[in-house]
Design a protein around this motif. Structure first.
Motif, short mmCIF file in Angstrom:
data_model
loop_
_atom_site.label_atom_id
_atom_site.label_comp_id
_atom_site.label_asym_id
_atom_site.label_seq_id
_atom_site.Cartn_x
_atom_site.Cartn_y
_atom_site.Cartn_z
N ASP A 75 -22.73 -29.82 -8.63
CA ASP A 75 -23.65 -31.23 -8.83
C ASP A 75 -22.78 -32.39 -8.20
O ASP A 75 -22.93 -33.16 -7.56
CB ASP A 75 -23.95 -31.56 -10.35
N ALA A 76 -21.45 -32.20 -8.63
CA ALA A 76 -20.30 -33.09 -8.30
C ALA A 76 -20.19 -33.20 -6.58
O ALA A 76 -20.05 -34.45 -6.14
CB ALA A 76 -19.07 -32.85 -8.85
N VAL A 77 -20.15 -32.10 -6.34
CA VAL A 77 -19.97 -31.98 -4.72
C VAL A 77 -21.51 -32.53 -3.94
O VAL A 77 -20.93 -33.41 -3.15
CB VAL A 77 -20.16 -30.33 -4.12
N ASN A 78 -22.40 -32.22 -4.71
CA ASN A 78 -23.49 -32.91 -4.03
C ASN A 78 -23.75 -34.39 -4.01
O ASN A 78 -24.57 -35.30 -3.47
CB ASN A 78 -24.86 -32.16 -4.78
N ASN A 79 -23.02 -34.92 -5.44
CA ASN A 79 -23.20 -36.18 -5.84
C ASN A 79 -22.08 -37.08 -5.18
O ASN A 79 -21.84 -38.29 -5.55
CB ASN A 79 -23.18 -36.68 -7.13
N GLY A 80 -20.91 -36.38 -4.52
CA GLY A 80 -19.84 -36.82 -3.85
C GLY A 80 -18.84 -37.30 -4.91
O GLY A 80 -17.97 -38.10 -4.80
N ASN A 81 -18.76 -36.76 -6.20
CA ASN A 81 -17.77 -36.87 -7.13
C ASN A 81 -17.08 -35.85 -7.48
O ASN A 81 -16.69 -35.45 -8.58
CB ASN A 81 -18.62 -37.35 -8.37
N VAL A 82 -16.67 -34.93 -6.44
CA VAL A 82 -15.76 -33.74 -6.54
C VAL A 82 -14.55 -34.10 -7.10
O VAL A 82 -13.88 -33.12 -7.66
CB VAL A 82 -15.96 -32.92 -5.46
N ASP A 83 -13.79 -35.01 -6.74
CA ASP A 83 -12.24 -35.14 -6.96
C ASP A 83 -12.03 -34.87 -8.68
O ASP A 83 -11.07 -34.43 -8.83
CB ASP A 83 -11.87 -36.42 -6.77
N GLU A 84 -12.90 -35.48 -9.51
CA GLU A 84 -12.64 -35.34 -10.93
C GLU A 84 -12.84 -33.84 -11.29
O GLU A 84 -12.07 -33.26 -12.04
CB GLU A 84 -13.60 -36.24 -11.69
N LYS A 85 -13.73 -33.28 -10.97
CA LYS A 85 -13.96 -32.00 -11.13
C LYS A 85 -13.01 -31.00 -10.61
O LYS A 85 -12.64 -30.07 -11.25
CB LYS A 85 -15.46 -31.42 -10.49
N LEU A 86 -12.25 -31.01 -9.35
CA LEU A 86 -11.13 -30.34 -9.11
C LEU A 86 -10.44 -30.59 -9.76
O LEU A 86 -9.31 -29.67 -10.12
CB LEU A 86 -11.11 -30.84 -7.51
N LYS A 87 -9.82 -31.98 -10.18
CA LYS A 87 -8.78 -32.39 -11.13
C LYS A 87 -8.70 -31.26 -12.50
O LYS A 87 -7.87 -30.69 -12.90
CB LYS A 87 -8.50 -33.76 -11.31
N GLU A 88 -10.18 -31.30 -12.82
CA GLU A 88 -10.25 -30.51 -14.15
C GLU A 88 -10.07 -29.21 -14.08
O GLU A 88 -9.27 -28.32 -14.81
CB GLU A 88 -11.52 -30.75 -14.64
N LEU A 89 -10.51 -28.52 -12.92
CA LEU A 89 -10.19 -27.03 -12.56
C LEU A 89 -8.62 -26.77 -12.38
O LEU A 89 -8.23 -25.91 -12.91
CB LEU A 89 -11.03 -26.59 -11.17
#
Length: 100
Positions: A75-89
């Protein structure tokens, strides 16, 4: 923001059904191991059962992480909000590294 969390709370049971089942199985095993210890059962048998519980917990954790990637990260990739999710990972990977 609040609606987002409420919406996802309803989906969590289905989203994490595999992990939930594994955790319930682990809980049953844990109760059995406690009884084994109370009954002063053989040490190697107790340890074997504890290792089985640890394996179930690891499998449940893997399931939760995979569902996070399949849903939240996607969902984050599709919404352009991937940076936060990558940091979490990245942070999660550091925890995993310590637990191995």
């Amino acid at each position: 923001m609040e609606e987002f969390h409420v919406h996802h709370m309803a989906d969590h049971h289905l989203k994490h059904e595999e992990a939930l089942n594994l955790l319930k199985t682990a809980r049953g095993h844990l109760d059995a191991v406690i009884k084994m210890i109370e009954d002063e059962r053989y040490c190697v048998d107790i340890s074997t059962q504890l290792l089985a519980i640890i394996a179930l917990l690891k499998k449940a954790n893997t399931s939760v992480i995979n569902k996070h990637i399949e849903t939240c990260v996607k969902d984050a990739v599709n919404n352009g909000n991937v940076d936060e999710k990558l940091k979490e990972l990245e942070i999660l990977m550091k925890y995993l590294e310590k637990s191995l």
